[in-house]
Design an enzyme around this catalytic site. Sequence first.
Site, PDB file in Angstrom:
ATOM      1  N   LYS A 294      -2.797  -2.012  -2.862  1.00 32.17           N
ATOM      2  CA  LYS A 294      -3.832  -1.101  -2.358  1.00 32.17           C
ATOM      3  C   LYS A 294      -3.389   0.319  -2.688  1.00 32.17           C
ATOM      4  O   LYS A 294      -2.379   0.797  -2.173  1.00 32.17           O
ATOM      5  CB  LYS A 294      -4.042  -1.285  -0.850  1.00 32.17           C
ATOM      6  CG  LYS A 294      -5.153  -0.375  -0.294  1.00 32.17           C
ATOM      7  CD  LYS A 294      -5.578  -0.770   1.108  1.00 32.17           C
ATOM      8  CE  LYS A 294      -6.642   0.171   1.652  1.00 32.17           C
ATOM      9  NZ  LYS A 294      -7.227  -0.255   2.927  1.00 32.17           N
TER      10      LYS A 294
ATOM     11  N   GLU B 224       0.829  -1.223   0.000  1.00 29.01           N
ATOM     12  CA  GLU B 224       0.000   0.000   0.000  1.00 29.01           C
ATOM     13  C   GLU B 224       0.855   1.261   0.000  1.00 29.01           C
ATOM     14  O   GLU B 224       1.131   1.841   1.042  1.00 29.01           O
ATOM     15  CB  GLU B 224      -0.947   0.024   1.219  1.00 29.01           C
ATOM     16  CG  GLU B 224      -1.878   1.221   1.183  1.00 29.01           C
ATOM     17  CD  GLU B 224      -2.770   1.358   2.407  1.00 29.01           C
ATOM     18  OE1 GLU B 224      -3.659   2.230   2.388  1.00 29.01           O
ATOM     19  OE2 GLU B 224      -2.582   0.611   3.382  1.00 29.01           O
TER      20      GLU B 224
END
Length: 297
Positions: free
Chosen positions: A213, A176
């Site tokens: 993400k 992420e």
Amino acid sequence: MQQDQLNKMKNGKGFIAALDQSGGSTPKALANYGVSEEAYSNEEEMFDLVHQMRTRIITSPAFDSNYILGAILFEQTMDSKIEGMYTADYLAEKKGIVPFLKVDKGLAELSNGVQLMKPIPDLDETLKRANERHIFGTKMRSVIKEANPSSIKAVVDQQFKLGKQIIAAGLVPIIEPEVDIHSQDKEKSEVILKEELLNHLNALSETDHVMLKLTIPTVANTYKELTEHPRVVRVVALSGGYSREEANEKLKENEGIIASFSRALSNDLNVSQSDEEFNKTLEEAVKSIYDASVNKK
């Protein structure tokens, strides 16, 4: 790694619920839920209250595997129980929802336009416990605020270095590298980030798999190539501070990307709501995020 869970994450229709607010963001999450800081006097009481909130969400009939593929947990949540079962087991066995664990220790100070992750000295021990608790994958967050190529490279290098450690432990890492939605050069950062991610993905072996993400990009379908990469199980989007309505509208424009929302999922929930009101409010949020994840413009 559970093959059926991997298949669900790769091919299932739905989104990932992010229930992983940690020490720093927990007071804010509780306050938004209607629980003020006067309600607890120490960290233990605070985490008990946030676990009650998460338990109410997870046990709600609206928290349904027909719409929700996975849920990201905080470490204390993983070690806590719901109806006598460890949270990950409850999610997998009672709900049919794939459990993930947030493993980062928060962000380092801003430097050269980015925030790397703080060191994670006990990662191997955490991964061992995650396997014992039947966790499928992990999540770790960095933040990009400026389009500085060498800094963005450092963010992705750090993410994949730790990602390989996580893969070696038999888990699927969610990488992420968030791009701040308020960044002045967000679009430029996203172009640089995509190239760095592709460089690392192309270097993975055929048996290595990751999830990504990412902030919903300024230019729709910027990350389409990533969604089609053979080493990528799934690309999911964070809400990043957008309202649920705005995040949903932006997400609909991006093929192959599903949601992994936190605030946008739980923002309208309140401790004072009756179970009927709570479940109805959660159901509306779940169905709208599901719709944005599976129905594209």
